[in-house]
Design a protein around this motif. Structure first.
Motif, short mmCIF file in Angstrom:
data_model
loop_
_atom_site.label_atom_id
_atom_site.label_comp_id
_atom_site.label_asym_id
_atom_site.label_seq_id
_atom_site.Cartn_x
_atom_site.Cartn_y
_atom_site.Cartn_z
N ALA A 60 -15.99 -5.91 -2.56
CA ALA A 60 -15.92 -6.56 -1.24
C ALA A 60 -14.79 -7.58 -1.19
CB ALA A 60 -17.27 -7.21 -0.90
N LEU A 61 -14.64 -8.35 -2.26
CA LEU A 61 -13.53 -9.31 -2.35
C LEU A 61 -12.19 -8.58 -2.32
CD1 LEU A 61 -15.07 -11.67 -5.04
CD2 LEU A 61 -14.39 -12.36 -2.72
N ALA A 62 -12.11 -7.44 -3.00
CA ALA A 62 -10.87 -6.66 -3.01
C ALA A 62 -10.57 -6.11 -1.61
CB ALA A 62 -10.97 -5.52 -4.01
N GLN A 63 -11.60 -5.71 -0.88
CA GLN A 63 -11.38 -5.21 0.48
C GLN A 63 -10.84 -6.31 1.38
OE1 GLN A 63 -14.83 -3.02 1.92
NE2 GLN A 63 -14.88 -1.75 0.08
N VAL A 64 -11.33 -7.53 1.21
CA VAL A 64 -10.80 -8.66 1.98
C VAL A 64 -9.34 -8.91 1.59
CG1 VAL A 64 -11.01 -11.16 2.36
CG2 VAL A 64 -13.04 -9.71 2.43
N GLY A 65 -9.05 -8.86 0.29
CA GLY A 65 -7.66 -9.02 -0.15
C GLY A 65 -6.76 -7.92 0.37
N ALA A 66 -7.30 -6.70 0.42
CA ALA A 66 -6.52 -5.57 0.94
C ALA A 66 -6.19 -5.79 2.41
CB ALA A 66 -7.28 -4.26 0.75
N VAL A 67 -7.14 -6.33 3.17
CA VAL A 67 -6.86 -6.63 4.58
C VAL A 67 -5.73 -7.66 4.68
CG1 VAL A 67 -7.79 -7.70 6.68
CG2 VAL A 67 -9.15 -6.01 5.44
N ALA A 68 -5.77 -8.68 3.83
CA ALA A 68 -4.70 -9.69 3.85
C ALA A 68 -3.35 -9.06 3.54
CB ALA A 68 -5.01 -10.81 2.85
N LEU A 69 -3.30 -8.25 2.48
CA LEU A 69 -2.02 -7.62 2.09
C LEU A 69 -1.53 -6.62 3.12
CD1 LEU A 69 -2.60 -7.02 -1.71
CD2 LEU A 69 -0.76 -8.38 -0.69
N LEU A 70 -2.41 -5.73 3.54
CA LEU A 70 -2.00 -4.62 4.41
C LEU A 70 -1.80 -5.03 5.86
CD1 LEU A 70 -4.29 -1.85 2.85
CD2 LEU A 70 -1.91 -2.38 2.30
N SER A 71 -2.12 -6.27 6.19
CA SER A 71 -1.88 -6.78 7.55
C SER A 71 -0.44 -7.17 7.77
CB SER A 71 -2.77 -8.00 7.82
OG SER A 71 -4.11 -7.62 7.86
N GLN A 72 0.30 -7.31 6.69
CA GLN A 72 1.71 -7.66 6.87
C GLN A 72 2.51 -6.39 7.17
OE1 GLN A 72 3.20 -9.70 3.42
NE2 GLN A 72 2.33 -8.23 2.00
N PRO A 73 3.52 -6.50 8.01
CA PRO A 73 4.24 -5.32 8.50
C PRO A 73 4.77 -4.38 7.41
CG PRO A 73 4.90 -7.27 9.72
CD PRO A 73 4.00 -7.75 8.62
N GLY A 74 5.28 -4.88 6.31
CA GLY A 74 5.85 -4.03 5.27
C GLY A 74 4.85 -3.12 4.59
N PHE A 75 3.56 -3.44 4.66
CA PHE A 75 2.54 -2.64 3.99
C PHE A 75 1.65 -1.88 4.96
CE2 PHE A 75 2.70 -5.85 0.27
CZ PHE A 75 3.66 -5.10 -0.39
N LYS A 76 1.97 -1.93 6.25
CA LYS A 76 1.15 -1.24 7.26
C LYS A 76 1.07 0.26 6.94
CE LYS A 76 0.77 -0.59 12.24
NZ LYS A 76 -0.46 -1.19 12.61
N GLY A 77 -0.16 0.79 6.97
CA GLY A 77 -0.37 2.21 6.72
C GLY A 77 -0.49 2.57 5.24
N LYS A 78 -0.37 1.59 4.36
CA LYS A 78 -0.49 1.83 2.92
C LYS A 78 -1.94 1.63 2.49
CE LYS A 78 4.06 1.99 2.00
NZ LYS A 78 4.73 3.04 1.31
N THR A 79 -2.19 1.85 1.21
CA THR A 79 -3.50 1.63 0.61
C THR A 79 -3.35 0.66 -0.54
OG1 THR A 79 -4.20 3.86 1.19
CG2 THR A 79 -5.48 2.76 -0.51
N ALA A 80 -4.31 -0.24 -0.70
CA ALA A 80 -4.31 -1.18 -1.82
C ALA A 80 -5.30 -0.67 -2.86
CB ALA A 80 -4.70 -2.58 -1.35
N TYR A 81 -4.79 -0.31 -4.02
CA TYR A 81 -5.62 0.18 -5.13
C TYR A 81 -5.83 -0.95 -6.13
CZ TYR A 81 -4.22 4.74 -3.31
OH TYR A 81 -4.00 5.82 -2.49
N PHE A 82 -6.94 -0.86 -6.88
CA PHE A 82 -7.16 -1.82 -7.95
C PHE A 82 -6.14 -1.59 -9.06
CE2 PHE A 82 -11.76 -3.15 -7.27
CZ PHE A 82 -11.47 -4.50 -7.28
N GLY A 83 -5.53 -2.65 -9.53
CA GLY A 83 -4.67 -2.59 -10.70
C GLY A 83 -5.36 -3.25 -11.89
N ALA A 84 -6.15 -4.30 -11.60
CA ALA A 84 -6.88 -5.00 -12.66
C ALA A 84 -7.89 -5.95 -12.04
CB ALA A 84 -5.91 -5.79 -13.54
#
Length: 147
Positions: free
Chosen positions: A65-89
């Motif tokens: 759930a914390l990662a999903q919130v972080g993914a929203v933060a990251l993917l909300s910026q224009p350069g990452f729109k339409g991408k997916t945030a995967y776990f790295g660690a």
């Protein structure tokens, strides 16, 4: 009032029921941080087996759930729109409080470093203002076609 509804969250990240673990985003600074909310109910599918006589939300799902919130933060910026945030660690995860039906989880993830397609977030989950879970999460940004 929420910044993003469940429907709007689903426009940013690919998660769906029963694996979408964030109900709303309460605060958002794209690329910097997000704060989300998860209302934990007895009807969550994982409570059927974890544990039937004493329902406890699995710690790994709180981290997700914390990662999903972080993914929203990251993917909300224009350069990452339409991408997916995967776990790295997942680093330094600490579980300090059980999460049970009726709890309202406040999920906060701050992006502390971004280098190319890799981001690191400092994540904390609270129940009633008390720290329940904290971890450092690494995200790898990609597209579904790359996987």
């Amino acid at each position: 009032m929420s910044v993003l509804t469940t429907k709007e969250i689903m426009e940013i990240i690919p998660h769906r029921h029963p694996f979408l673990l964030v109900d709303t985003i309460e605060e958002l600074e794209p690329g910097v941080r997000a704060k989300g909310k998860k209302c934990v109910t007895y009807n969550e599918p994982f409570f059927a087996g974890h544990f039937p006589s004493e329902p406890v939300m699995p710690g790994v799902l709180v981290v997700e759930a914390l990662a999903q919130v972080g993914a929203v933060a990251l993917l909300s910026q224009p350069g990452f729109k339409g991408k997916t945030a995967y776990f790295g660690a997942i680093n330094s995860a600490k579980f300090k409080k059980k999460i049970v039906p009726g709890d309202v989880l406040m999920l906060e993830t701050e992006i502390i470093k971004i280098k190319g397609p890799i981001g690191i977030g400092s994540a904390k989950a609270y129940v009633d203002g008390k720290l329940a879970v904290q971890a450092e999460l690494t995200f790898a940004i990609g597209s579904l076609e790359e996987s």
